[in-house]
Design a protein around this motif. Structure first.
Motif, PDB file in Angstrom:
ATOM      1  N   VAL A 204     -16.133  17.078  36.818  1.00  0.00           N
ATOM      2  CA  VAL A 204     -17.585  17.253  36.973  1.00  0.00           C
ATOM      3  C   VAL A 204     -17.957  17.353  38.456  1.00  0.00           C
ATOM      4  CG1 VAL A 204     -19.864  16.325  36.418  1.00  0.00           C
ATOM      5  CG2 VAL A 204     -17.980  16.000  34.820  1.00  0.00           C
ATOM      6  N   ALA A 205     -17.757  16.251  39.195  1.00  0.00           N
ATOM      7  CA  ALA A 205     -18.271  16.187  40.565  1.00  0.00           C
ATOM      8  C   ALA A 205     -17.618  17.219  41.489  1.00  0.00           C
ATOM      9  CB  ALA A 205     -18.068  14.786  41.115  1.00  0.00           C
ATOM     10  N   GLN A 237     -23.449  15.899  40.284  1.00  0.00           N
ATOM     11  CA  GLN A 237     -22.321  15.698  41.212  1.00  0.00           C
ATOM     12  C   GLN A 237     -22.268  14.239  41.670  1.00  0.00           C
ATOM     13  OE1 GLN A 237     -22.418  17.889  44.939  1.00  0.00           O
ATOM     14  NE2 GLN A 237     -20.668  16.750  45.694  1.00  0.00           N
ATOM     15  N   LEU A 238     -23.417  13.729  42.095  1.00  0.00           N
ATOM     16  CA  LEU A 238     -23.453  12.361  42.608  1.00  0.00           C
ATOM     17  C   LEU A 238     -23.078  11.362  41.508  1.00  0.00           C
ATOM     18  CD1 LEU A 238     -24.120  10.575  45.035  1.00  0.00           C
ATOM     19  CD2 LEU A 238     -26.472  10.469  44.258  1.00  0.00           C
ATOM     20  N   TYR A 239     -23.627  11.592  40.322  1.00  0.00           N
ATOM     21  CA  TYR A 239     -23.335  10.691  39.218  1.00  0.00           C
ATOM     22  C   TYR A 239     -21.853  10.760  38.851  1.00  0.00           C
ATOM     23  CZ  TYR A 239     -23.248   8.665  34.557  1.00  0.00           C
ATOM     24  OH  TYR A 239     -22.924   7.904  33.476  1.00  0.00           O
ATOM     25  N   VAL A 414     -19.898  19.598  33.067  1.00  0.00           N
ATOM     26  CA  VAL A 414     -21.225  19.042  32.787  1.00  0.00           C
ATOM     27  C   VAL A 414     -21.453  18.979  31.278  1.00  0.00           C
ATOM     28  CG1 VAL A 414     -23.709  19.410  33.065  1.00  0.00           C
ATOM     29  CG2 VAL A 414     -22.183  19.766  35.000  1.00  0.00           C
ATOM     30  N   PHE A 415     -21.000  19.995  30.557  1.00  0.00           N
ATOM     31  CA  PHE A 415     -21.186  20.023  29.105  1.00  0.00           C
ATOM     32  C   PHE A 415     -20.471  18.827  28.446  1.00  0.00           C
ATOM     33  CE2 PHE A 415     -19.389  21.302  24.959  1.00  0.00           C
ATOM     34  CZ  PHE A 415     -20.570  21.441  24.253  1.00  0.00           C
ATOM     35  N   GLY A 455      -9.625  20.207  36.200  1.00  0.00           N
ATOM     36  CA  GLY A 455      -9.862  19.358  37.369  1.00  0.00           C
ATOM     37  C   GLY A 455      -9.614  20.088  38.675  1.00  0.00           C
ATOM     38  N   ASN A 456     -10.391  19.698  39.662  1.00  0.00           N
ATOM     39  CA  ASN A 456     -10.188  20.249  40.997  1.00  0.00           C
ATOM     40  C   ASN A 456      -9.179  19.340  41.693  1.00  0.00           C
ATOM     41  OD1 ASN A 456     -10.446  20.828  43.747  1.00  0.00           O
ATOM     42  ND2 ASN A 456     -12.518  21.582  43.435  1.00  0.00           N
TER      43      ASN A 456
END
Lengths: 467, 304
Positions: A204-205, A237-239, A414-415, A455-456
């Protein structure tokens, strides 16, 4: 050594193997050594600050706060506050006017450029040590006589750098426990939480960061459409980044049989600002609430609402500056304080209605997302200019940007995040815990696969390590 | 625990098998499609290799029926070298000549991070290709652990790969790898948006780029292949760029690799603004002009 690096993965496995091989009597030694090694991997020089403040707090708490003499307690507490906040101030705020973000506006003609280093995690372990001293002063916890276990309480590696800020009353008894048996289900839930945290971070982030970083770091002026996208994406992103870190920390604790406090509770499902702050960065909010807001509110109780509102504003202003010494963070804190005051002032009563609930959630999300604008802009001047530009959004261009995002990895992240959060929001977590082990295994395998595929892997640092 | 690990491995292998199939079959797009489109063809005589400035500017038709263009957008010298290594391994090197477009900036040490990060786009070939593996592992000693997951070779590209596979797997981009750009640069942009420039502060040459060039040359020598390097024209270049180009040219000369720099005073075609799509790329009118010019200049080397 980032939690999302292979190196840390190997380190964690070694620590876990050692931890469950040793007897409970000796585990604290392994954890303390591992915690200091973990800290050294960031910056060996600042280990002296960590050890120095630990020794100081240990000594003072034993000599001053453990005394039956009230005035000795009081002056001891003052000394502890002075030294701890002094260390924090020296490293974080002494060069207040040297950070570019805090530089006075250009029209003043003043310019400061010198920067100094910052011991990573200082804000967190200082607050954790202070909470122990405050609680000891208030006789809420007994004095910790074992230096090694006190040092471990301060430096426990899963939560050393970015929390959760633990209370002595919760963590120290666990470190002092005489026995701790290996429980596969607790261990498994720890692994699951760790993986979920890793998913939030790398899927996500980091995928959102991949998209937002070039936009936000761009030297050219951004269109209002791009800013709008950034305002909507940054909260995720922050969350993902911070709650991911916290989940990984709590998960690691569980793998060692140690319960750490959860730091987030689905904050974007909050139905009021007050509710939001009970769900966001819970350990810090509680810290400020217990040790700053409540004493201030009690002090000014004779002033009625004004006293309460002033306490809220001071608490949020300091909470903002605790994050970073910049005008933008101060504004972010104050804006949230104003939200809360407004909410308390008008005492808005929403009818309890299932259909209105999603609207309330959306409304609060928008208020929070708007406040985050101060965290993504370069400086205060840019924040104001973006606010002026936002009404000029061209909805057609906005559509083009959205279609670009549709097929990207961040959309998947995000989904899935929202899907799981809704699942948890509907209080289905208990349902999952009761499921057969093979089903849990299948879910965790799916999670691992998502991390591997989406994943990044660039190993980006966590946002809250800056603070 | 062992059962859980076995389940993870099973799922991983299953997903990797499906994705590998998609990767090998798909001929469209930047997630491996361009390479596969080339590999599925008969071996060509001349291969043009590079990034977008080859994909959008070099029409292989101009060079005859046996020419082909293989390009990936925004890729640099390490990626191109690794690509050639993969072609050699798969016995798909061209029969006569390899003509590579290399940017002058690729030879700057300051660009090494960008150059190195490109190699991750070839992570699909991690297990089969030593050169790719060597550079991926150079970034971290524990990098190999990620590749214990077979599906990690598709990390970050699953969505694009699947969408390419399902929607257009047989529709390779352009014709023989050539994809012209329509539209043209306007005067305002030509003044505002400067082309890629060499930073004047740090002009140190890159040992990484040198080693790539050496590897490229050794593959060509081993396979008796003509290697020619060129740098496509830019709308404008600055003084530092010209200075560094001289170094780059001398490096190639030292290695006896023929080099055509279309930004040098002698070769710069000075195309008018209507031939440009932006300050780095020629449009569908400019590209054929450049193709004809390149063909004429290459003839000189082939005749020799």
């Amino acid at each position: 050594m980032l939690f999302n690096s292979m190196f840390f993965g190997c380190f964690l496995i070694l620590v876990l193997v050692g931890y469950w091989t040793l007897t409970q009597k000796h585990r604290w030694i392994l954890l303390l050594v591992a915690s200091y090694l973990f800290y050294i991997s960031w910056n060996p020089a600042y280990l002296t600050v960590l050890i120095g403040t630990t020794l100081f707090n240990y000594s003072c708490s034993r000599w001053f706060l453990n005394s039956p003499n009230d005035s000795r307690n009081f002056y001891g507490m003052l000394l502890i506050i002075f030294v701890n906040l002094g260390a924090l101030f020296s490293f974080k705020y002494l060069n207040l006017f040297t950070f570019e973000s805090l530089s006075p506006p250009s029209w003043t003609g003043m310019e400061f450029s010198q920067e100094s280093g910052f011991p990573i995690g200082l804000s967190f372990y200082t607050f954790q040590s202070l909470s122990y001293c405050f609680d000891l002063y208030r006789r809420k916890v007994p004095v910790e006589k074992h230096l090694g276990k006190f040092a471990l309480f301060v430096a426990f590696f899963p939560q050393l750098l970015a929390g959760p800020i633990e209370r002595a009353g919760k963590l120290l008894p666990q470190l002092n426990a005489k026995t701790m048996a290996f429980d596969l289900s607790v261990f498994g839930s720890g692994v699951g939480l760790f993986l979920w945290g890793l998913f939030k971070k790398v899927v996500v982030a980091d995928n959102i960061a991949n998209y937002l970083a070039p936009i936000l770091n761009s030297e050219t002026e951004l269109s209002p459409e791009n800013w709008l996208i950034a305002i909507y994406l940054y909260p995720f992103q922050l969350y993902g980044d911070f709650s991911g870190y916290s989940d990984m920390a709590v998960g690691m604790g569980r793998m060692m049989g140690i319960q750490l406090s959860p730091n987030f509770n689905r904050p974007y499902f909050a139905v009021s600002i007050h509710d939001f702050w009970r769900r966001w960065h819970i350990s810090l909010t509680r810290w400020f609430s217990d040790y700053l807001f409540t004493p201030l509110a009690l002090l000014w109780r004779n002033y009625g609402k004004i006293g309460i509102f002033l306490s809220i504003l001071i608490t949020f202003a300091l909470s903002g500056v605790w994050h970073e010494a910049s005008l933008n963070f101060l504004c972010w804190g104050l804006l949230n304080g104003c939200y809360l005051i407004f909410e308390q002032w008008i005492k808005l009563k929403w009818p309890e209605n299932t259909f209105l609930r999603p609207l309330r959630i959306l409304w609060i999300f928008h208020l929070v997302a708007f406040s985050f604008l101060f965290l993504i802009t370069r400086d205060f001047e840019q924040s104001i200019s973006v606010m002026k530009e936002l009404p000029n959004v061209d909805l057609n261009a906005f559509g083009d940007i959205l279609s670009l995002l549709k097929s990207s990895n961040l959309a998947i992240g995000v989904f899935l995040l929202l899907l799981v959060e809704i699942f948890l929001y509907e209080r289905k977590a208990q349902l999952f815990r009761q499921q057969k082990i093979w089903l849990k295994g299948l879910v965790y395998s799916f999670l691992i696969l998502c991390i591997v595929l989406f994943g990044n892997d660039a190993g980006s640092p966590f946002i809250y390590l800056r603070f | 625990m062992a059962l859980f690990l076995a389940l993870v491995k099973l799922l991983d292998l299953g997903v990797a098998g499906v994705l590998d199939h998609c990767y090998e079959e798909n001929e469209y797009g930047e997630s491996g499609g361009n390479l596969m489109a080339y590999l599925h063809q008969e071996t060509c005589d001349t291969l043009f290799l590079g990034a977008s400035r080859v994909q959008n500017q070099v029409d292989p038709k101009i060079f005859g029926p046996e020419a082909y263009t293989l390009a990936y957008q925004q890729m640099h010298i390490l990626y191109l070298t690794a690509l050639v290594d993969i072609l050699e391994q798969r016995k798909k090197l061209p029969k006569d000549a390899l003509i590579v477009q290399i940017e002058v900036e690729d030879f700057l040490a300051g660009h090494d991070d960008r150059t190195l990060s490109d190699i991750h786009h070839l992570r699909y070939h991690y297990h089969e290709n030593d050169y790719v593996r060597k550079y991926i592992q150079r970034q971290s000693k524990l990098e190999f652990l990620k590749y214990t997951f077979s599906s990690f070779r598709h990390n970050q590209r699953v969505l694009s790969l699947l969408s390419d596979y399902w929607q257009r797997k047989d529709q390779a981009i352009g014709i023989k790898g050539y994809y012209p750009l329509t539209g043209h640069l306007n005067k305002k942009d030509s003044l505002k948006d400067q082309p890629l420039m060499v930073e004047e502060k740090n002009l140190a040459p890159s040992p990484l780029a040198k080693s790539c060039l050496q590897h490229l040359q050794s593959i060509c020598q081993r396979n008796q292949l003509n290697l020619i390097v060129f740098t496509a024209p830019l709308y404008k270049v600055n003084k530092a760029y010209r200075e560094f180009s001289t170094y780059f040219a001398s490096e190639l000369k030292h290695r006896q690799i023929p080099y055509l720099n279309y930004n040098s005073d002698s070769l710069n075609p000075n195309y008018p603004i209507k031939y440009w799509y932006d300050t780095k790329h020629l449009n569908e009118k400019g590209a054929p002009q450049f193709g004809i010019q390149l063909k004429k200049d290459l003839k000189y080397y082939f005749n020799e």
